[in-house]
Design a protein around this motif. Structure first.
Motif, PDB file in Angstrom:
ATOM      1  N   GLU A  84       0.916  -1.142  -0.089  1.00 24.70           N
ATOM      2  CA  GLU A  84       0.090  -0.155   0.061  1.00 24.70           C
ATOM      3  C   GLU A  84       0.852   1.303  -0.021  1.00 24.70           C
ATOM      4  O   GLU A  84       2.006   0.951   0.187  1.00 24.70           O
ATOM      5  CB  GLU A  84      -0.967   0.080   1.154  1.00 24.70           C
ATOM      6  N   THR A  86       0.601   4.522   1.733  1.00 25.85           N
ATOM      7  CA  THR A  86       0.464   5.294   2.741  1.00 25.85           C
ATOM      8  C   THR A  86       1.934   5.467   3.680  1.00 25.85           C
ATOM      9  O   THR A  86       2.509   6.345   3.863  1.00 25.85           O
ATOM     10  CB  THR A  86      -0.881   5.000   3.640  1.00 25.85           C
ATOM     11  N   TYR A 124      -5.886  -9.567  -5.902  1.00 24.58           N
ATOM     12  CA  TYR A 124      -4.781 -10.056  -6.673  1.00 24.58           C
ATOM     13  C   TYR A 124      -3.250  -9.876  -5.851  1.00 24.58           C
ATOM     14  O   TYR A 124      -3.337  -9.163  -4.907  1.00 24.58           O
ATOM     15  CB  TYR A 124      -4.503  -9.164  -8.138  1.00 24.58           C
ATOM     16  N   ARG A 260     -11.337  -1.516   9.480  1.00 24.18           N
ATOM     17  CA  ARG A 260     -10.193  -1.618   8.613  1.00 24.18           C
ATOM     18  C   ARG A 260      -9.061  -2.470   9.051  1.00 24.18           C
ATOM     19  O   ARG A 260      -8.795  -2.819  10.236  1.00 24.18           O
ATOM     20  CB  ARG A 260      -9.494  -0.043   8.409  1.00 24.18           C
ATOM     21  N   TYR A 265      -4.878   3.257  11.701  1.00 27.64           N
ATOM     22  CA  TYR A 265      -6.071   4.109  11.706  1.00 27.64           C
ATOM     23  C   TYR A 265      -6.581   4.699  12.993  1.00 27.64           C
ATOM     24  O   TYR A 265      -6.372   4.072  14.220  1.00 27.64           O
ATOM     25  CB  TYR A 265      -7.260   3.397  11.183  1.00 27.64           C
TER      26      TYR A 265
HETATM   27  P1  HAM Z   1      -6.874  -1.247   2.042  1.00 19.27           P
HETATM   28  O1  HAM Z   1      -8.206  -1.020   2.347  1.00 19.27           O
HETATM   29  O2  HAM Z   1      -5.849  -2.092   2.311  1.00 19.27           O
HETATM   30  O3  HAM Z   1      -6.296   0.532   2.461  1.00 19.27           O
HETATM   31  O4  HAM Z   1      -6.701  -0.909   0.287  1.00 19.27           O
HETATM   32  C1  HAM Z   1      -7.340  -0.095  -0.252  1.00 19.27           C
HETATM   33  C2  HAM Z   1      -8.329  -0.792  -1.442  1.00 19.27           C
HETATM   34  O5  HAM Z   1      -7.306  -1.438  -2.419  1.00 19.27           O
HETATM   35  C3  HAM Z   1      -9.185  -1.845  -1.258  1.00 19.27           C
HETATM   36  O6  HAM Z   1     -10.642  -1.297  -0.975  1.00 19.27           O
HETATM   37  C4  HAM Z   1      -9.447  -2.579  -2.584  1.00 19.27           C
HETATM   38  O7  HAM Z   1     -10.029  -2.022  -3.532  1.00 19.27           O
HETATM   39  C5  HAM Z   1      -7.930  -2.458  -3.028  1.00 19.27           C
HETATM   40  N1  HAM Z   1      -7.164  -3.662  -2.813  1.00 19.27           N
HETATM   41  C6  HAM Z   1      -6.743  -4.108  -1.774  1.00 19.27           C
HETATM   42  N2  HAM Z   1      -6.232  -5.374  -1.823  1.00 19.27           N
HETATM   43  C7  HAM Z   1      -6.297  -5.636  -3.081  1.00 19.27           C
HETATM   44  C8  HAM Z   1      -5.826  -6.908  -3.697  1.00 19.27           C
HETATM   45  N3  HAM Z   1      -5.061  -8.016  -3.250  1.00 19.27           N
HETATM   46  N4  HAM Z   1      -6.326  -7.186  -5.051  1.00 19.27           N
HETATM   47  C9  HAM Z   1      -7.117  -6.219  -5.420  1.00 19.27           C
HETATM   48  N5  HAM Z   1      -7.404  -5.072  -4.917  1.00 19.27           N
HETATM   49  C10 HAM Z   1      -7.034  -4.735  -3.590  1.00 19.27           C
HETATM   50  C11 HAM Z   1      -5.128   0.671   1.982  1.00 19.27           C
HETATM   51  O8  HAM Z   1      -4.260   0.341   1.317  1.00 19.27           O
HETATM   52  C12 HAM Z   1      -4.585   2.024   2.723  1.00 19.27           C
HETATM   53  N6  HAM Z   1      -3.253   2.622   2.464  1.00 19.27           N
HETATM   54  C13 HAM Z   1      -5.953   3.215   2.425  1.00 19.27           C
HETATM   55  C14 HAM Z   1      -5.307   4.463   2.893  1.00 19.27           C
HETATM   56  C15 HAM Z   1      -4.642   5.560   2.399  1.00 19.27           C
HETATM   57  N7  HAM Z   1      -5.459   4.797   4.252  1.00 19.27           N
HETATM   58  C16 HAM Z   1      -5.236   6.014   4.611  1.00 19.27           C
HETATM   59  N8  HAM Z   1      -4.712   6.496   3.278  1.00 19.27           N
END
Ligand code: HAM
Length: 432
Positions: A84, A86, A124, A260, A265
């Protein structure tokens, strides 16, 4: 012979898909700019400790899904592909002294992320995220700005009806009392918990709430809720975030079970869903506030908030709801010729058109003119530029493949004529 395939959990973006992603990336960049978020690019890998410390060692993302890079020598640092953006962006904020810039620092990044998860539809090992972060603003107004920005992104991408689920997960002050209550609750059910969750119960009980194990669904449904344990400051903040969203007419649903999956968070937490979908595996995007993260990664205490929107899941959702993918670009002109061997002439004319900014293809093979024209029609080109004997007088045939007309024009006028007619044609299409 071995036949090679893309690694499990990854997918090639073939041209039609890449064009869709490019369109979404452009929309993301345009929208972020409209809201005052500036672009940043951090490396695709970081020291593993950035994620271990930032996201939390006892989270699925770090414990089970971190794509660690095998060190080449024993002294090598321990690296991991970013799961991710962040943590890496906050690492950059601290490293480059962005706390001395005017606050908040609003940043955006879109790119591939990596999680060694069990692959399935919408999950994925390499996936794309549109991310925004506002660092240095305690909210609550910026919380609403970010939630609204995400909701608008879906609408402008063509996906209507996306719902915002909203919660507050409290802060360091109220979290510990809640975690104690939660631990007590799960300890009473210990015998019902799968072994990994029993182990986590002692290390990070909050993470049981977002466990993917089906055996956890029933215990989690009855677990005590953080919203019943917020301290006054967090409850006030949550009320103000809602008031700002109400004032912007952004609809949302309060979801007290939304915690989350990442440890950083605090307070505001939100996710975007298509109606009727639930569970983080189905989330189209999510985000929240992380008021302790900058300090965790070595900076001064600084609040922050952001979201990550999964582009792969957005494309799947657009397909499911029947939104037509964008059309692939077609050449304005294809340069063909009566003499199959005259590739130099065709390439030179096409090169001049391209230099004038026109999308042109030259017939570089040596097929007969009829076949060349068939290929030009298949390309859906607007014009065929036909080179023939008239070249001796400095002229070419310009055939309008859409209108079915043809005229002789000076080569010197070709670029101007194609550009004018093609622009008029596109204008007509836009209006139609
Ligand atoms: P997260 O909920 O882990 O948050 O990921 C955000 C979005 O990335 C998910 O809602 C999903 O749409 C997509 N996603 C996550 N994992 C996968 C995967 N394995 N395959 C496809 N899509 C995926 C974050 O990553 C935090 N960094 C968000 C954030 C930014 N919070 C504060 N700032």
């Amino acid at each position: 012979m071995t036949t090679f395939r893309a690694p499990r959990g990854t997918h090639d973006l073939l041209p039609a898909d890449r064009i869709r992603f490019t369109r979404l990336e452009r929309l993301a960049a345009d929208l972020a700019t409209r809201y005052g978020y500036r672009p940043i690019e951090t490396p695709s890998f970081e020291q593993a400790a950035v994620f271990e410390r930032g996201i939390g060692a006892v989270t699925d993302v770090v414990e089970k899904e971190l794509f660690r890079i095998a060190p080449r020598t024993e002294e090598s640092e321990s690296w991991a592909l970013r799961p991710e953006p962040t943590a890496g962006i906050v690492r950059a904020y601290v490293q480059h002294g962005m706390q001395t810039w005017p606050q908040p620092v609003k940043l955006t990044m879109t790119g591939p992320m990596f999680r060694y998860d069990r692959p399935q539809a919408g999950r994925y090992r390499q996936f794309w995220q549109f991310d925004v972060e506002a660092i240095g603003d305690p909210g609550p107004a910026v919380d609403a700005e970010i939630v609204e920005l995400g909701a608008r992104f879906y609408r402008e991408a063509g996906l209507d009806g996306v719902e915002v689920l909203l919660n507050s997960v409290g802060d360091a002050a109220c979290r510990s009392a809640y975690v104690a209550t939660l631990t007590e609750y799960y300890r009473a059910l210990r015998g019902l918990l799968p072994p990994t969750e029993q182990d986590r119960l002692e290390r990070n009980p909050l993470r049981l709430l977002d466990s993917k194990d089906p055996a956890m669904a029933a215990p989690n449904a009855r677990a005590p809720r953080i919203t019943d344990h917020l301290c006054e400051a967090c409850a006030d903040h949550f009320a103000l975030v809602r008031a700002h969203l109400d004032a912007l007419s952004v609809p949302y649903l309060i979801e007290p079970a939304l915690v989350r999956g990442l440890d950083y968070y605090t307070r505001t937490a939100f996710e975007y869903y298509l109606p009727g979908r639930e569970g983080q595996q189905q989330a189209l995007g999510g985000g929240g506030r992380y008021d302790g993260l900058v300090e965790l990664l070595g900076g001064r205490p600084t609040p922050g908030i952001g979201f990550g929107i999964g582009l792969d899941r957005l494309v799947l959702a657009l397909d499911e709801t029947g939104v037509a993918p964008p059309a692939e670009p077609v050449p304005a002109a294809v340069v063909v010729g009566a003499d199959p061997a005259a590739t130099i002439d065709r390439l030179r004319v096409a090169t001049d058109l391209r230099a004038a900014g026109i999308a042109a293809r030259a017939e570089l093979g040596r097929r007969k003119l009829g076949k060349q024209l068939e290929a030009a029609a298949r390309d859906q080109a607007h014009f065929a530029v036909i080179l023939g004997d008239e070249q001796a007088d400095g002229q070419v045939q310009l055939r309008d493949l859409k209108a079915g007309s043809q005229k002789l024009i000076p080569i010197a006028d070709l670029a101007r004529e194609v550009a004018r007619a093609d622009a008029a044609h596109r204008h007509g299409l836009d209006k139609g």
